[in-house]
Design a protein around this motif. Structure first.
Motif, PDB file in Angstrom:
ATOM      1  N   ILE A   1       5.420  -3.748  -9.869  1.00 47.14           N
ATOM      2  CA  ILE A   1       4.952  -4.177  -8.556  1.00 47.14           C
ATOM      3  C   ILE A   1       3.529  -3.668  -8.369  1.00 47.14           C
ATOM      4  O   ILE A   1       3.270  -2.471  -8.501  1.00 47.14           O
ATOM      5  CB  ILE A   1       5.872  -3.636  -7.448  1.00 47.14           C
ATOM      6  N   SER A   2       2.623  -4.584  -8.094  1.00 48.44           N
ATOM      7  CA  SER A   2       1.233  -4.204  -7.843  1.00 48.44           C
ATOM      8  C   SER A   2       1.130  -3.569  -6.462  1.00 48.44           C
ATOM      9  O   SER A   2       1.744  -4.054  -5.507  1.00 48.44           O
ATOM     10  CB  SER A   2       0.325  -5.428  -7.897  1.00 48.44           C
ATOM     11  N   TYR A   3       0.343  -2.518  -6.377  1.00 48.72           N
ATOM     12  CA  TYR A   3       0.151  -1.850  -5.094  1.00 48.72           C
ATOM     13  C   TYR A   3      -1.186  -1.135  -5.086  1.00 48.72           C
ATOM     14  O   TYR A   3      -1.756  -0.826  -6.129  1.00 48.72           O
ATOM     15  CB  TYR A   3       1.288  -0.855  -4.808  1.00 48.72           C
ATOM     16  N   GLU A   4      -1.669  -0.901  -3.889  1.00 47.52           N
ATOM     17  CA  GLU A   4      -2.892  -0.133  -3.703  1.00 47.52           C
ATOM     18  C   GLU A   4      -2.498   1.283  -3.310  1.00 47.52           C
ATOM     19  O   GLU A   4      -1.594   1.475  -2.490  1.00 47.52           O
ATOM     20  CB  GLU A   4      -3.735  -0.755  -2.594  1.00 47.52           C
ATOM     21  N   THR A   5      -3.166   2.260  -3.870  1.00 52.66           N
ATOM     22  CA  THR A   5      -2.925   3.655  -3.520  1.00 52.66           C
ATOM     23  C   THR A   5      -4.000   4.132  -2.558  1.00 52.66           C
ATOM     24  O   THR A   5      -5.182   3.911  -2.788  1.00 52.66           O
ATOM     25  CB  THR A   5      -2.928   4.549  -4.770  1.00 52.66           C
TER      26      THR A   5
ATOM     27  N   ALA B   1       5.785   6.047  -6.791  1.00 52.63           N
ATOM     28  CA  ALA B   1       4.791   5.365  -7.629  1.00 52.63           C
ATOM     29  C   ALA B   1       5.418   4.954  -8.963  1.00 52.63           C
ATOM     30  O   ALA B   1       5.190   3.834  -9.443  1.00 52.63           O
ATOM     31  CB  ALA B   1       3.580   6.259  -7.847  1.00 52.63           C
ATOM     32  N   ASP B   2       6.223   5.826  -9.552  1.00 53.22           N
ATOM     33  CA  ASP B   2       6.892   5.497 -10.814  1.00 53.22           C
ATOM     34  C   ASP B   2       7.844   4.314 -10.644  1.00 53.22           C
ATOM     35  O   ASP B   2       7.911   3.442 -11.510  1.00 53.22           O
ATOM     36  CB  ASP B   2       7.664   6.707 -11.352  1.00 53.22           C
ATOM     37  N   ALA B   3       8.576   4.278  -9.539  1.00 55.87           N
ATOM     38  CA  ALA B   3       9.503   3.172  -9.294  1.00 55.87           C
ATOM     39  C   ALA B   3       8.753   1.851  -9.130  1.00 55.87           C
ATOM     40  O   ALA B   3       9.176   0.815  -9.657  1.00 55.87           O
ATOM     41  CB  ALA B   3      10.355   3.451  -8.053  1.00 55.87           C
ATOM     42  N   LEU B   4       7.631   1.886  -8.422  1.00 55.39           N
ATOM     43  CA  LEU B   4       6.812   0.678  -8.273  1.00 55.39           C
ATOM     44  C   LEU B   4       6.264   0.240  -9.630  1.00 55.39           C
ATOM     45  O   LEU B   4       6.295  -0.955  -9.962  1.00 55.39           O
ATOM     46  CB  LEU B   4       5.681   0.917  -7.283  1.00 55.39           C
ATOM     47  N   ASP B   5       5.789   1.185 -10.421  1.00 58.06           N
ATOM     48  CA  ASP B   5       5.274   0.869 -11.749  1.00 58.06           C
ATOM     49  C   ASP B   5       6.367   0.303 -12.647  1.00 58.06           C
ATOM     50  O   ASP B   5       6.154  -0.698 -13.340  1.00 58.06           O
ATOM     51  CB  ASP B   5       4.657   2.108 -12.410  1.00 58.06           C
TER      52      ASP B   5
ATOM     53  N   VAL C   1      12.478  -0.540  -2.514  1.00 55.28           N
ATOM     54  CA  VAL C   1      11.889  -1.097  -3.740  1.00 55.28           C
ATOM     55  C   VAL C   1      12.980  -1.741  -4.579  1.00 55.28           C
ATOM     56  O   VAL C   1      12.837  -2.883  -5.038  1.00 55.28           O
ATOM     57  CB  VAL C   1      11.134  -0.011  -4.541  1.00 55.28           C
ATOM     58  N   ASP C   2      14.072  -1.034  -4.758  1.00 54.81           N
ATOM     59  CA  ASP C   2      15.173  -1.533  -5.593  1.00 54.81           C
ATOM     60  C   ASP C   2      15.838  -2.770  -4.980  1.00 54.81           C
ATOM     61  O   ASP C   2      16.126  -3.740  -5.672  1.00 54.81           O
ATOM     62  CB  ASP C   2      16.197  -0.422  -5.794  1.00 54.81           C
ATOM     63  N   ARG C   3      16.047  -2.733  -3.697  1.00 57.47           N
ATOM     64  CA  ARG C   3      16.780  -3.799  -3.006  1.00 57.47           C
ATOM     65  C   ARG C   3      15.920  -5.014  -2.685  1.00 57.47           C
ATOM     66  O   ARG C   3      16.380  -6.150  -2.763  1.00 57.47           O
ATOM     67  CB  ARG C   3      17.368  -3.228  -1.715  1.00 57.47           C
TER      68      ARG C   3
ATOM     69  N   THR D   1       0.858  -1.183   0.000  1.00 58.10           N
ATOM     70  CA  THR D   1       0.000   0.000   0.000  1.00 58.10           C
ATOM     71  C   THR D   1       0.892   1.230   0.000  1.00 58.10           C
ATOM     72  O   THR D   1       1.869   1.296   0.755  1.00 58.10           O
ATOM     73  CB  THR D   1      -0.913   0.015   1.246  1.00 58.10           C
ATOM     74  N   LEU D   2       0.562   2.186  -0.850  1.00 59.26           N
ATOM     75  CA  LEU D   2       1.300   3.445  -0.924  1.00 59.26           C
ATOM     76  C   LEU D   2       0.348   4.577  -0.574  1.00 59.26           C
ATOM     77  O   LEU D   2      -0.654   4.797  -1.253  1.00 59.26           O
ATOM     78  CB  LEU D   2       1.878   3.653  -2.327  1.00 59.26           C
TER      79      LEU D   2
END
Length: 79
Positions: free
Chosen positions: A26-30, A18-22, A74-76, A4-5
């Motif tokens: 990576i699926s996420y809820e906003t 959000a851009d990094a997750l996209d 996110v990266d690691r 969740t973000l």
């Protein structure tokens, strides 16, 4: 995966996360937050503070703020 973000419309730090997750697909809820800090009770409840972005990774039991820390996570960990 349950990510969740918490973010604010127009927040450049939130958009970076959000851009990094996209980009990492990576699926996420906003959860969109109120512009006023006083209206961010849910953010305070989950993270102990009212700033955004806040990422919650329920699967790993991780809650974190600060965009640079989230981007590193996110990266690691998630990508």
């Amino acid at each position: 995966m349950s990510i969740t973000l918490y973010q604010l419309e127009g927040c450049p730090f939130c958009e970076k996360v959000a851009d990094a997750l996209d980009d990492a697909q990576i699926s996420y809820e906003t959860v969109w937050t109120d512009a006023m800090h006083s209206g961010r009770d849910e953010v305070k409840r989950v993270s102990g503070q009212r700033g955004v972005p806040v990422l919650v990774d329920e699967d790993r039991g991780v809650t974190m703020a600060e965009s640079d820390n989230i981007l590193e996570y996110v990266d690691r960990t998630l990508a």
